[in-house]
Structures are given as structure tokens and as C-alpha cells.
Scaffold this active site. Sequence first.
Site, PDB file in Angstrom:
ATOM      1  N   ASP A  94       0.791  -1.238   0.000  1.00  0.00           N
ATOM      2  CA  ASP A  94       0.000   0.000   0.000  1.00  0.00           C
ATOM      3  C   ASP A  94       0.824   1.289   0.000  1.00  0.00           C
ATOM      4  O   ASP A  94       0.341   2.337   0.408  1.00  0.00           O
ATOM      5  CB  ASP A  94      -0.884  -0.009   1.252  1.00  0.00           C
ATOM      6  CG  ASP A  94      -0.060  -0.300   2.513  1.00  0.00           C
ATOM      7  OD1 ASP A  94       1.149  -0.017   2.502  1.00  0.00           O
ATOM      8  OD2 ASP A  94      -0.624  -0.800   3.500  1.00  0.00           O
ATOM      9  N   GLU A 116      -0.340  -9.101  -1.516  1.00  0.00           N
ATOM     10  CA  GLU A 116      -0.975  -8.664  -0.265  1.00  0.00           C
ATOM     11  C   GLU A 116      -2.217  -7.827  -0.569  1.00  0.00           C
ATOM     12  O   GLU A 116      -2.456  -6.773   0.012  1.00  0.00           O
ATOM     13  CB  GLU A 116       0.010  -7.865   0.607  1.00  0.00           C
ATOM     14  CG  GLU A 116      -0.286  -7.878   2.077  1.00  0.00           C
ATOM     15  CD  GLU A 116       0.684  -7.024   2.875  1.00  0.00           C
ATOM     16  OE1 GLU A 116       0.687  -5.788   2.740  1.00  0.00           O
ATOM     17  OE2 GLU A 116       1.471  -7.592   3.645  1.00  0.00           O
ATOM     18  N   GLU A 130      -2.253   4.992   3.221  1.00  0.00           N
ATOM     19  CA  GLU A 130      -2.137   3.607   2.745  1.00  0.00           C
ATOM     20  C   GLU A 130      -3.480   2.951   2.462  1.00  0.00           C
ATOM     21  O   GLU A 130      -3.604   2.163   1.521  1.00  0.00           O
ATOM     22  CB  GLU A 130      -1.332   2.764   3.746  1.00  0.00           C
ATOM     23  CG  GLU A 130       0.162   3.075   3.796  1.00  0.00           C
ATOM     24  CD  GLU A 130       0.520   4.260   4.683  1.00  0.00           C
ATOM     25  OE1 GLU A 130      -0.407   4.849   5.312  1.00  0.00           O
ATOM     26  OE2 GLU A 130       1.701   4.614   4.753  1.00  0.00           O
ATOM     27  N   HIS A 207       6.044   3.697  14.439  1.00  0.00           N
ATOM     28  CA  HIS A 207       6.451   4.638  13.387  1.00  0.00           C
ATOM     29  C   HIS A 207       5.287   5.171  12.576  1.00  0.00           C
ATOM     30  O   HIS A 207       5.475   5.963  11.678  1.00  0.00           O
ATOM     31  CB  HIS A 207       7.430   3.959  12.417  1.00  0.00           C
ATOM     32  CG  HIS A 207       6.758   2.985  11.498  1.00  0.00           C
ATOM     33  ND1 HIS A 207       6.233   1.801  11.939  1.00  0.00           N
ATOM     34  CD2 HIS A 207       6.485   3.034  10.176  1.00  0.00           C
ATOM     35  CE1 HIS A 207       5.686   1.153  10.930  1.00  0.00           C
ATOM     36  NE2 HIS A 207       5.816   1.876   9.846  1.00  0.00           N
ATOM     37  N   ARG A 209       2.300   7.152  10.934  1.00  0.00           N
ATOM     38  CA  ARG A 209       1.987   8.583  10.861  1.00  0.00           C
ATOM     39  C   ARG A 209       0.799   8.951  11.769  1.00  0.00           C
ATOM     40  O   ARG A 209       0.803   9.996  12.412  1.00  0.00           O
ATOM     41  CB  ARG A 209       1.662   8.921   9.396  1.00  0.00           C
ATOM     42  CG  ARG A 209       1.654  10.398   9.086  1.00  0.00           C
ATOM     43  CD  ARG A 209       1.378  10.644   7.602  1.00  0.00           C
ATOM     44  NE  ARG A 209       2.578  10.499   6.798  1.00  0.00           N
ATOM     45  CZ  ARG A 209       2.770   9.519   5.900  1.00  0.00           C
ATOM     46  NH1 ARG A 209       1.854   8.616   5.706  1.00  0.00           N
ATOM     47  NH2 ARG A 209       3.876   9.461   5.208  1.00  0.00           N
ATOM     48  N   HIS A 240      12.743   4.003  14.955  1.00  0.00           N
ATOM     49  CA  HIS A 240      12.620   4.319  13.523  1.00  0.00           C
ATOM     50  C   HIS A 240      13.288   5.672  13.240  1.00  0.00           C
ATOM     51  O   HIS A 240      13.221   6.585  14.066  1.00  0.00           O
ATOM     52  CB  HIS A 240      11.119   4.384  13.177  1.00  0.00           C
ATOM     53  CG  HIS A 240      10.819   4.308  11.727  1.00  0.00           C
ATOM     54  ND1 HIS A 240      10.840   5.408  10.907  1.00  0.00           N
ATOM     55  CD2 HIS A 240      10.508   3.249  10.924  1.00  0.00           C
ATOM     56  CE1 HIS A 240      10.530   5.036   9.669  1.00  0.00           C
ATOM     57  NE2 HIS A 240      10.331   3.726   9.652  1.00  0.00           N
TER      58      HIS A 240
HETATM   59  N1  UDP Z   1      12.092  -4.529  10.986  1.00  0.00           N
HETATM   60  C1  UDP Z   1      13.470  -4.643  10.862  1.00  0.00           C
HETATM   61  N2  UDP Z   1      14.270  -3.965  11.746  1.00  0.00           N
HETATM   62  C2  UDP Z   1      13.749  -3.171  12.737  1.00  0.00           C
HETATM   63  C3  UDP Z   1      12.338  -3.058  12.847  1.00  0.00           C
HETATM   64  C4  UDP Z   1      11.522  -3.741  11.955  1.00  0.00           C
HETATM   65  O1  UDP Z   1      13.970  -5.353   9.978  1.00  0.00           O
HETATM   66  O2  UDP Z   1      14.519  -2.583  13.502  1.00  0.00           O
HETATM   67  C5  UDP Z   1      11.232  -5.268  10.030  1.00  0.00           C
HETATM   68  C6  UDP Z   1      10.125  -6.094  10.657  1.00  0.00           C
HETATM   69  O3  UDP Z   1      10.575  -7.382  11.009  1.00  0.00           O
HETATM   70  C7  UDP Z   1       9.048  -6.124   9.569  1.00  0.00           C
HETATM   71  C8  UDP Z   1       9.287  -4.834   8.823  1.00  0.00           C
HETATM   72  O4  UDP Z   1      10.550  -4.330   9.221  1.00  0.00           O
HETATM   73  O5  UDP Z   1       9.228  -7.210   8.677  1.00  0.00           O
HETATM   74  C9  UDP Z   1       8.190  -3.872   9.153  1.00  0.00           C
HETATM   75  O6  UDP Z   1       8.466  -2.658   8.616  1.00  0.00           O
HETATM   76  P1  UDP Z   1       7.698  -1.353   9.079  1.00  0.00           P
HETATM   77  O7  UDP Z   1       7.274  -1.503  10.498  1.00  0.00           O
HETATM   78  O8  UDP Z   1       8.568  -0.217   8.696  1.00  0.00           O
HETATM   79  O9  UDP Z   1       6.451  -1.290   8.104  1.00  0.00           O
HETATM   80  P2  UDP Z   1       4.987  -1.893   8.117  1.00  0.00           P
HETATM   81  O10 UDP Z   1       5.076  -3.366   8.271  1.00  0.00           O
HETATM   82  O11 UDP Z   1       4.225  -1.235   9.220  1.00  0.00           O
HETATM   83  O12 UDP Z   1       4.452  -1.516   6.782  1.00  0.00           O
END
Ligand code: UDP
Length: 375
Positions: A94, A116, A130, A207, A209, A240
Site C-alpha cells: 500500500d 498482499e 495507505e 512509526h 503517521r 525508527h
Molecule cells: N524490521 C526490521 N528492523 C527493525 C524493525 C523492523 O527489519 O529494527 C522489520 C520487521 O521485522 C518487519 C518490517 O521491518 O518485517 C516492518 O516494517 P515497518 O514496520 O517499517 O512497516 P509496516 O510493516 O508497518 O508496513
Amino acid sequence: MKALFCFGTRPELIKVAPLIREFPGLGITPVVANTGQHSDLLKPLFELFQVKPDHDLEVMTHGQTLNGLAARLMERLDPVLVSEKPDVVLVQGDTASALAGAQAAFNRQIPVAHIEAGLRSGNMMSPFPEEMNRRLITQLASLNLAATEHNKNTLLAEGVRSETIQVTGNPVVDALKWTLKHVKPGDAFHDIYARVAGRKMMVVTTHRRENFGETMRLHLRALRKFASNHPEVCVVFPVHPNPNVRSAVADELMGCESVLMCQPLGYADFAHLLSKAWMMVSDSGGIQEEAATLGKPILVLRSNTERPEGVFAGVARLAGDQTENLEQLLESSAHDAAWFAKAATAGAVYGDGTAAQKTAKALLEQFSVEVRLAA
Ligand code: UDP
């Protein structure tokens, strides 16, 4: 068949990497267009998964706006589509990169496959933008790769034709299983794990928004209080890089000994930490899926989720509506042995680790000329 992947953020790369790695052995040539939406977080992931971008679009600028980003994405993607002439463009999830990839491909009359597909929070403003991005991508896609039956049913209820939907599982499960099996944890993991020193490890990330500002500060204050009152618990918090997160963390958590803060971790170190976690607290989408896969309870720092499967399976609890009471929720959850037991048996909520194979099969069935002629 030539499949062009268009993505630019950390969670996207984690989820498309298993596909890019497996496709050549399954009869599909992957081409990788990295938009660079999250430039710093991607480099180590390319190295980890041994995947190389064929095109680096470098769209990220300091203080970028959503509209400026969208404009740069469209402008820089178009020549790649013209020169590569892919049979299909794959986008994941997204993000702005995913929406731009889908729209640019559609404008060039190249079929779009959406990995997804079918996630919905039901609230256009959360997650923003998103929720709108993923709905728009559904309109542009000719193949919807749903992670779960629930996602498929969501699409069907919106009138998406069933012959355009395939349930594949979420490739994050492939990525997590592959990483835990094949990549040893590095120094960052060992350093943190040694400092946890046998305490119960609560892994925290935030993280999104929608949480920036007072909501995030309330969450952090509750975590600080909980950690201070529980010497048996160690909070591990990779912070983050977003400046909104950094400043809230600096104000609310500095000097708190029981919260172990660090830079964002490489995926292998983070995956191994999650596998050793006692519980998780996060507003991340991917971490909800990883928590379920690992059988760990997770408090989701949001008031809605587009991943209710984790809630149905008894792994995830939404904390967002109780921002004021997060500390009490942490207390009651931490003592809820039934919740921990239920989470441990969650199983394959988001997939079984074979999404790459299922996706390749779906693509070949839908788009390959040879297969269509033979049928
Ligand atoms: N992740 C990582 N290192 C970190 C924190 C998260 O590799 O320090 C990984 C986590 O395992 C997951 C992904 O980043 O697979 C999630 O990314 P994020 O939270 O940025 O995005 P979202 O999933 O909310 O779209």
C-alpha cells in the site's frame, strides 16, 4: 515471462525478496526497480537477500511531500516500463511506490499483480494514505494475490471477480522462515541479547503517521512506567529514523534504564530477536504477521487493523482505543497466561512459507502466453 517488481520501502523488500529469489527457478525472470522511497533501510536488505536492483530511481528527497513523491515516481518509472517491456508489474501492499507502479503500468497497458491484496482497515484516514493506496491498487490490478481467505472474501465483497484472486499466503512468512533458518544473528543481536540478560524481552516499535504527536507520547510514557515497575522485563526498542519518532523518544524515554533503545536493526538480527521475544508492542503491519508466525502475543498500537486474522487467532490485541489506559492494558496482558498460551498455538495465520511458489504459479496461469495457448 518477465516480471517487473516496483517497490521502495523496507517492508516491501522483505516481502518481495523471497519471490525475486525463487522466480528464476520457477520460469519467471524478475526485474527489480527500486524507487528508493526509504533509501537507507534498503541497502542492507538487498545484501541480506542477495538481490540486486536493476534500476535505482532515487526518488527520495529531504522533506518530501506525498504529491512530490508521487510525481517523481511516475516520471522515473515510465522510462523503465518502456525499456523493460515486462509481461507483468508486481507491486506489494500500500505504499506510494506500489500505487505509482500500478498506475504507471496500467497507463502503459501492462498487467498489474498486487501482492498482499485485500487488506482493509475500513478507515480512509488510518492508515493514511495507505488505506486509499491499497483500494486504488485493487482497481488497477488484474491479478490479486491475497494472503488469506479473509483478504479474498474482502475483495469478493467489493465486487472483485473471483477468477482474478489467488490466495498465496503472505511472503513475509517465507522471508522470516528463510532468514531464521539460513542467516545467523550478528553482533547487534548478540549485544542486545546479552544486555537483556535473561529478563523477559518486550520488543517495541512505533512509526505510523497516525500515531505521531500526543498519541505516540502517551504510548511511550505508558511503556516507560510499565518498564520501570517491572524489573523482570527489558524493553528492546529499535527506534525508527523518522524525526517525529526520534523527537518523541528523546523527550519521553531518555534516561530510562529498563528501555534498551537502538538504531533500526538489520532484518536478520531483528528476526532473531523477535523469535526470542516474550511479547511485542508495535504499530507495524509486518510485525503483526511475524508475531503470529512466531506464536508471540502482540499489543497493536492502533485502534484498527487491516490484519484482523491475528486478532481472530488470539495473538493480537488492539491497544489504540485505550491510549490513556495503555499502562493498565500492559499490566493485565502481561499477566494473562491464557493469552500467551493461545498465541503460542496460532500457527499459519498469514501463510505457510510457500507464497513465492504459489505466486509464480498464479502469474504463469494468468499471464503466460504459452500457458494460455496450451489451455
Ligand atoms: N524490521 C526490521 N528492523 C527493525 C524493525 C523492523 O527489519 O529494527 C522489520 C520487521 O521485522 C518487519 C518490517 O521491518 O518485517 C516492518 O516494517 P515497518 O514496520 O517499517 O512497516 P509496516 O510493516 O508497518 O508496513
